[in-house]
Design an enzyme around this catalytic site. Structure first.
Site, mmCIF file in Angstrom:
data_model
loop_
_atom_site.group_PDB
_atom_site.id
_atom_site.type_symbol
_atom_site.label_atom_id
_atom_site.label_comp_id
_atom_site.label_asym_id
_atom_site.label_seq_id
_atom_site.Cartn_x
_atom_site.Cartn_y
_atom_site.Cartn_z
ATOM 1 N N TYR A 124 37.051 36.640 37.345
ATOM 2 C CA TYR A 124 37.026 36.641 35.884
ATOM 3 C C TYR A 124 35.753 36.013 35.323
ATOM 4 C CZ TYR A 124 41.847 38.190 35.780
ATOM 5 O OH TYR A 124 42.999 38.918 35.931
ATOM 6 N N LYS A 171 44.204 34.581 50.018
ATOM 7 C CA LYS A 171 43.938 35.645 50.988
ATOM 8 C C LYS A 171 42.814 35.141 51.906
ATOM 9 C CE LYS A 171 44.679 39.951 52.305
ATOM 10 N NZ LYS A 171 45.954 40.524 52.741
ATOM 11 N N ASP A 204 49.839 38.771 49.708
ATOM 12 C CA ASP A 204 50.678 39.974 49.832
ATOM 13 C C ASP A 204 52.085 39.607 50.308
ATOM 14 O OD1 ASP A 204 49.061 39.238 51.934
ATOM 15 O OD2 ASP A 204 48.673 41.257 52.681
ATOM 16 N N ASP A 228 47.080 35.743 37.519
ATOM 17 C CA ASP A 228 47.321 36.687 36.431
ATOM 18 C C ASP A 228 48.385 37.708 36.849
ATOM 19 O OD1 ASP A 228 47.093 38.159 34.148
ATOM 20 O OD2 ASP A 228 45.038 38.829 34.485
#
Ligand code: NAI
Length: 340
Positions: A124, A171, A204, A228
């Site tokens: 972002y 991740k 995930d 988000d």
């Protein structure tokens, strides 16, 4: 005590849900002077910028704002005002409580967790450019400073709110440097909070676990993009976006806003559910130390849900935004009258 609060009605359903919320907050009897300011497309027209100094300055001075959703066009057009505002005020912690409400139909009644989203960096940062036609690069920024302070805020929040566990979501198996740094900072901070359990999940797997067994989570701390996405997922677990409040917290101020956006598909029809922004407003009252009025507004809201007569369309009811707000105000007045 009188509170001066910056009020940003926002776009789409913003003005409708903000009006409903202001009506309820004022009915609690808290002495509030609203300083109305604008952002985004409206501000572009009036001031030639989407992020006018008068709005930033008002929030810096008042230290507290209640903000409706701002629309951000996809693709070309101005960059996100929400991201800009959070960066301009360094509102680094986005606190998003996910709590199932009694009597509101949802997938996980009783669910109670908090999504803690880092608010200032990651993808972002808006650092995108065309390398050659047909190839673009978007840069993910993760810093030790921002990762450490969101971890610190999350553990302090857990300690202050009797939460038992903080889970870092990442991740780092693929993004070894960036998400690796986020995770490393998390575990460094965790050492100072031995009474709070700390663990981590790969994003995930975390999404699957949230859908299957969300009760295993307590506080989740995530980088900006994951936060988000996961907070919308979590809103779905408790009945939808109309029910998920939020606060953007930093040293220079606090901006309270719902997780959801401007919902252009239902704007102007009186169909919006104001609960998420109302609950953000109730969080704001608590932030201001106005706990009794916050409790009264919350109880009245829960009573209205309990009766089930004034549910908005997203929850399977037929009540309009203002009818729901009126029911809450009347509930508060009836409780006050009974107490006299
Ligand atoms: P959205 O959250 O506005 O809407 C998604 C779906 O949820 C729509 O079907 C909408 O009708 C429904 N919904 C959302 N809030 C609701 C409410 N209070 N009551 C009943 N139904 C509700 O997400 P979308 O459509 O992706 O974004 C629309 C605009 O909002 C975009 O320009 C986006 O950039 C902006 N946005 C702004 C945010 C903010 O100001 N903090 C946050 C998220 C999106």
């Amino acid at each position: 005590m009188k509170h001066t609060i910056t009020l940003i009605p926002g776009d789409g359903i913003g003005p409708e849900i903000i009006a409903a919320t202001v009506r309820i907050l004022e009915a609690t009897g808290v002495d509030i002077e609203w300083e109305t300011r604008i952002l985004g497309a409206q501000a572009q027209e009036q001031f030639g910028t989407t992020l006018p100094e008068s709005t930033i300055e008002s929030i810096k001075r008042n230290k507290v704002a209640l903000k409706g959703p701002q629309m951000t066009p996809v693709g070309k057009g101005f960059t996100s005002v929400n991201v800009g505002l959070r960066k301009a005020l360094d509102l680094y912690a986005n606190v998003r409580p996910i709590k199932a409400l009694p009597n509101v139909p949802c997938k996980y009644p009783g669910l109670d967790l908090v999504v803690m989203r880092e608010n200032t960096e990651d993808l972002y940062a808006g650092l995108e450019h065309v390398v050659v036609p047909g190839v673009v690069e978007s840069i993910k920024i993760i810093t030790e400073k921002a990762s450490t302070r969101i971890a610190q805020y999350s553990f302090e929040f857990a300690r202050a709110n009797g939460r038992k566990k903080v889970t870092a979501v990442h991740k780092a198996n693929i993004m070894k440097l960036s998400d690796g740094l986020f995770l490393e900072c998390f575990y460094k901070v965790a050492k100072d909070f031995p009474e709070i359990e700390s663990d981590d999940k790969i994003i995930d797997n975390c999404c699957m676990q949230l859908v299957m067994r969300p009760e295993q989570f307590d506080v989740l701390v995530l980088e900006n993009l994951y936060g988000d996405i996961v907070s919308d997922l979590c809103a779905g677990l408790i009945g939808g976006l109309g029910l998920a409040p939020g606060a953007n917290i930093g040293e220079q101020g606090a901006v309270f806003e719902a997780v959801h956006g401007s919902a252009p598909d239902i704007a102007g029809q009186g169909l919006a559910n104001p609960t998420a922004i109302l609950m953000s407003g109730i969080m704001m009252l608590r932030h201001l130390g106005e706990n009794d009025p916050a409790d009264r507004a919350q109880k009245a809201m829960l009573d209205v849900f309990g009766e089930g007569r004034y549910l908005t369309k997203d929850l399977g009811g037929t009540a309009k935004t203002n009818e729901f707000a009126r029911a809450i105000v009347e509930k508060m007045q009836a409780t006050d009258a009974a107490a006299v």
